[in-house]
Design a protein around this motif. Sequence first.
Motif, short mmCIF file in Angstrom:
data_model
loop_
_atom_site.label_atom_id
_atom_site.label_comp_id
_atom_site.label_asym_id
_atom_site.label_seq_id
_atom_site.Cartn_x
_atom_site.Cartn_y
_atom_site.Cartn_z
N PHE A 61 0.80 -1.23 0.00
CA PHE A 61 0.00 0.00 0.00
C PHE A 61 0.83 1.28 0.00
N GLY A 62 2.11 1.16 0.29
CA GLY A 62 2.95 2.35 0.30
C GLY A 62 2.88 3.13 1.59
N VAL A 63 2.11 2.65 2.54
CA VAL A 63 2.01 3.29 3.86
C VAL A 63 2.03 2.18 4.90
N ALA A 64 2.37 2.53 6.12
CA ALA A 64 2.37 1.55 7.20
C ALA A 64 0.94 1.25 7.62
N ALA A 65 0.62 -0.02 7.78
CA ALA A 65 -0.71 -0.39 8.27
C ALA A 65 -0.86 0.07 9.71
N PRO A 66 -2.07 0.41 10.13
CA PRO A 66 -2.24 0.91 11.50
C PRO A 66 -1.97 -0.16 12.55
N ASN A 67 -1.18 0.19 13.56
CA ASN A 67 -0.94 -0.71 14.70
C ASN A 67 -1.52 -0.12 15.98
N ALA A 68 -2.45 0.83 15.80
CA ALA A 68 -3.17 1.48 16.87
C ALA A 68 -4.55 1.83 16.32
N PRO A 69 -5.48 2.29 17.17
CA PRO A 69 -6.84 2.61 16.68
C PRO A 69 -6.84 3.81 15.73
N LYS A 70 -6.50 3.57 14.49
CA LYS A 70 -6.41 4.62 13.48
C LYS A 70 -6.90 4.11 12.13
N ALA A 71 -7.22 5.05 11.26
CA ALA A 71 -7.51 4.77 9.86
C ALA A 71 -6.46 5.51 9.03
N ILE A 72 -5.75 4.78 8.19
CA ILE A 72 -4.65 5.34 7.41
C ILE A 72 -5.07 5.40 5.95
N LEU A 73 -4.89 6.56 5.34
CA LEU A 73 -5.21 6.72 3.92
C LEU A 73 -4.02 6.34 3.07
N ALA A 144 -10.08 14.87 21.07
CA ALA A 144 -9.95 13.48 21.54
C ALA A 144 -10.07 12.48 20.40
N PHE A 145 -10.74 12.86 19.33
CA PHE A 145 -10.99 11.95 18.22
C PHE A 145 -10.73 12.73 16.91
N PRO A 146 -9.46 12.96 16.61
CA PRO A 146 -9.13 13.76 15.42
C PRO A 146 -9.31 12.97 14.13
N ILE A 147 -9.12 13.62 13.02
CA ILE A 147 -9.18 12.95 11.72
C ILE A 147 -8.21 11.77 11.72
N GLY A 148 -8.71 10.61 11.32
CA GLY A 148 -7.88 9.40 11.29
C GLY A 148 -8.02 8.53 12.52
N ALA A 149 -8.68 9.04 13.56
CA ALA A 149 -8.90 8.21 14.76
C ALA A 149 -9.93 7.13 14.45
N ALA A 150 -9.80 5.98 15.08
CA ALA A 150 -10.72 4.86 14.84
C ALA A 150 -10.99 4.15 16.15
N ALA A 151 -12.08 3.39 16.16
CA ALA A 151 -12.43 2.63 17.37
C ALA A 151 -13.29 1.44 16.98
N ALA A 152 -13.06 0.32 17.65
CA ALA A 152 -13.97 -0.81 17.58
C ALA A 152 -14.84 -0.73 18.82
N THR A 153 -16.11 -0.43 18.64
CA THR A 153 -16.98 -0.13 19.77
C THR A 153 -18.36 -0.71 19.52
N SER A 154 -19.34 -0.25 20.26
CA SER A 154 -20.71 -0.71 20.06
C SER A 154 -21.66 0.47 20.11
N MET A 155 -22.75 0.35 19.36
CA MET A 155 -23.82 1.33 19.37
C MET A 155 -25.14 0.58 19.42
N ASP A 156 -25.97 0.94 20.37
CA ASP A 156 -27.26 0.27 20.50
C ASP A 156 -27.07 -1.24 20.57
N HIS A 157 -26.09 -1.67 21.33
CA HIS A 157 -25.77 -3.10 21.55
C HIS A 157 -25.28 -3.79 20.28
N THR A 158 -24.81 -3.02 19.31
CA THR A 158 -24.34 -3.58 18.05
C THR A 158 -22.87 -3.23 17.85
#
Length: 209
Positions: A61-73, A144-158
């Motif tokens: 991909f030409g960029v490092a894959a994320p090793n933290a809760p992030k989204a990399i373009l 706290a949640f800038p551009i590129g921040a990511a999270a695996a979470t839940s919404m409405d129990h989903t």
Amino acid sequence: MVDFSWVPRSPLEKALVTGAHGARGIEAGVSLTEIRNFDLVQVMARRGKAAELAKAAKARFGVAAPNAPKAILASDATLICSGPDQFFVLSKGGKHTMPTLVPALSGPASLSDQSHARVLISISGARARTILAKLSSIDLHATAFPIGAAAATSMDHTSVTLWRGRDRPDGKAVFNLLVFATFAESLWHTMLDAAAEYGVDISHSEELG
């Protein structure tokens, strides 16, 4: 014998009605857009192969894959962290599908096609954070949640994968959400209920943000 025709359809085909919803007479505070026809592959490092996967992903991909809760373009894909030593490859146009990624990544990783297993929803607008705050315990303030921040979470129990994309041209924040297809309609209605008081503009798109 009965003939079957397999035609891909959006899990939101019945629930999503384009146009204005909720409060009227005001500028819509929330835009909900389903992104359709994307390619999504989950990549999970084999045991003890995380470093080898990181090297292979950088070459691919030409960029490092994320090793933290992030989204990399990358130039033609978004790499979204989905857990320790694993990430999603989100793209369009068949550039990063199972047949194209397996030769490059299957040595150090297990790959799984999630293209038709998840629904991708973009949430933006002046009240985007407000409705997400009703559904999530994550602090989505810009500091706290800038551009590129990511999270695996839940919404409405989903379970969902949430990340912040690039801002809209008008400066409004954009949040992206991946949800399992079987739960998408339920969560969609919950989001509509949460946003109705601010006015909602609903659409679908073939373009990634």
